[in-house]
Enzyme design. Structure first.
Site, PDB file in Angstrom:
ATOM      1  CE1 TYR A   1      -5.831  10.331 -11.698  1.00 30.76           C
ATOM      2  CE2 TYR A   1      -6.161  11.849 -13.524  1.00 30.76           C
ATOM      3  CZ  TYR A   1      -5.652  10.671 -13.031  1.00 30.76           C
ATOM      4  OH  TYR A   1      -4.948   9.829 -13.859  1.00 30.76           O
TER       5      TYR A   1
ATOM      6  CE  LYS B   1      -2.298  11.034 -12.187  1.00 31.62           C
ATOM      7  NZ  LYS B   1      -1.262   9.992 -12.080  1.00 31.62           N
TER       8      LYS B   1
ATOM      9  CB  THR C   1      -7.722   1.523 -17.121  1.00 30.95           C
ATOM     10  OG1 THR C   1      -8.106   2.723 -16.438  1.00 30.95           O
ATOM     11  CG2 THR C   1      -6.604   1.822 -18.102  1.00 30.95           C
TER      12      THR C   1
ATOM     13  CG  ASP D   1      -1.896   1.161   1.231  1.00 29.59           C
ATOM     14  OD1 ASP D   1      -1.616   2.200   0.574  1.00 29.59           O
ATOM     15  OD2 ASP D   1      -2.943   1.058   1.889  1.00 29.59           O
ATOM     16  CB  VAL D   2       1.834   3.636  -2.682  1.00 31.36           C
ATOM     17  CG1 VAL D   2       2.196   2.579  -3.713  1.00 31.36           C
ATOM     18  CG2 VAL D   2       0.463   4.253  -2.985  1.00 31.36           C
TER      19      VAL D   2
END
Length: 314
Positions: free
Chosen positions: A151, A155, A187, A59-60
């Site tokens: 998001y 980014k 995806t 889990d990052v």
């Protein structure tokens, strides 16, 4: 000589497609993601393609997890040549409707964890005086769209981080930092997103395949580039966003509501922002035709026609 590739986010979408692509080249892989069961499935796919594979459930967002991943890679293979980071989550909803905990977790996953991955990878690369770090950005790291504030924030931050790292590494000729920035990709991230918009999200056309983006990732490992954009309209959108901001802002809201949101109503939920859902992990999201299935069907067509011709009349 085969490379040692650490790939984070290996169980779905671009990461899973890239894992297969690296495996087919004979690279040795260290695959990481949150869901152990799906990670084992991807390992089997890559072993079948001929790769030697180590899986490390990760889990990052857990402190120390990426250091432990790097240590496991070095313990198994002795070094790290390429680090690919594709792990990402997203959320739909107007900024004030999106719970702060969801916004913060998207930024934590998509920016802060990526920064930690870069820190860990570059520490190993500097010790070896060589290595390639490949991060997945987005066209939304250069433009914005309504309902995707968390998001876009992450980014944009990632694009700034990458540019800074590239400046700091100018004197290290054999250490590279690459950014792969796709537009819409087929995806499952859209179905898996947290949603507080009331409507299901979907990728606005044109849509690239995850395999196409994975090819760009592998190409960067072979021939590092500062940034690779994947999507025919990415450049046009960036020009409009920069040079015609009034026109862009007038159009992007209606276009997003028409092309980026489905008519299907959905109750608020957190998607996979906080926990994985192994049942939804796949390379494709189902937004594009399965060309493999189409080609297999086309290949079977002559035999089916022949069988009909040879069938005796009743």
């Amino acid at each position: 000589m085969s490379r040692v590739v650490v790939l984070v986010g290996a169980t779905s979408g671009i990461g899973r497609a890239a894992a297969r692509a690296f495996a087919e080249r004979g690279d040795r892989l260290v695959l990481a993601a949150r869901a152990p069961r799906t990670l084992a499935d991807v390992r089997d796919e890559c072993v079948e393609a001929g790769a030697e594979v180590l899986t490390v459930p990760t889990d990052v967002t857990t402190p120390g997890a990426l250091d432990a991943l790097a240590d496991a890679a070095v313990d198994r293979f002795g070094r790290i040549d390429v680090w690919v980071h594709t792990a990402a989550v997203t959320a739909y909803g107007r900024f004030e409707q999106l719970p702060a905990r969801v916004f913060d977790q998207v930024v934590r996953t998509d920016l802060l964890a990526v920064a930690e991955a870069a820190r860990v990878a570059l520490r190993h690369f500097r010790a070896a005086s060589a290595g390639t770090l490949i991060l997945t950005g987005s066209v939304l790291g250069h433009i914005t769209a309504p309902y995707l504030s968390s998001y876009a924030t992450a980014k944009w931050g990632l694009a700034g981080l990458v540019r800074t790292l590239q400046q700091e590494l100018r004197d290290d000729a054999d250490i590279h930092v690459c950014l792969v920035s796709p537009g819409s990709v087929d995806t499952p991230i859209y179905q898996r997103a947290a949603n507080h918009a009331g409507q299901v999200g979907r990728p606005p056309p044109p849509i690239a395949s995850a395999k196409r983006v994975a090819r760009a990732v592998v190409d960067c490992a072979d021939h590092p580039r500062r940034e690779v954009s994947v999507g025919p309209f990415n450049g046009l959108m960036r020009v409009g966003f920069t040079l015609l901001p009034g026109v862009y802002d007038a159009l992007v809201g209606p276009l997003m509501r028409r092309l980026g949101l489905d008519d299907t109503a959905v109750d608020p939920h957190d998607g996979v922002v906080f926990a994985p859902d192994p049942t939804s992990e796949a390379v494709r999201g189902g937004w594009l035709p399965d060309l493999g299935r189409v080609l297999r069907a086309a290949g079977n067509l002559p035999g089916q026609v022949g069988a009909l011709v040879r069938r005796p009349a009743r």
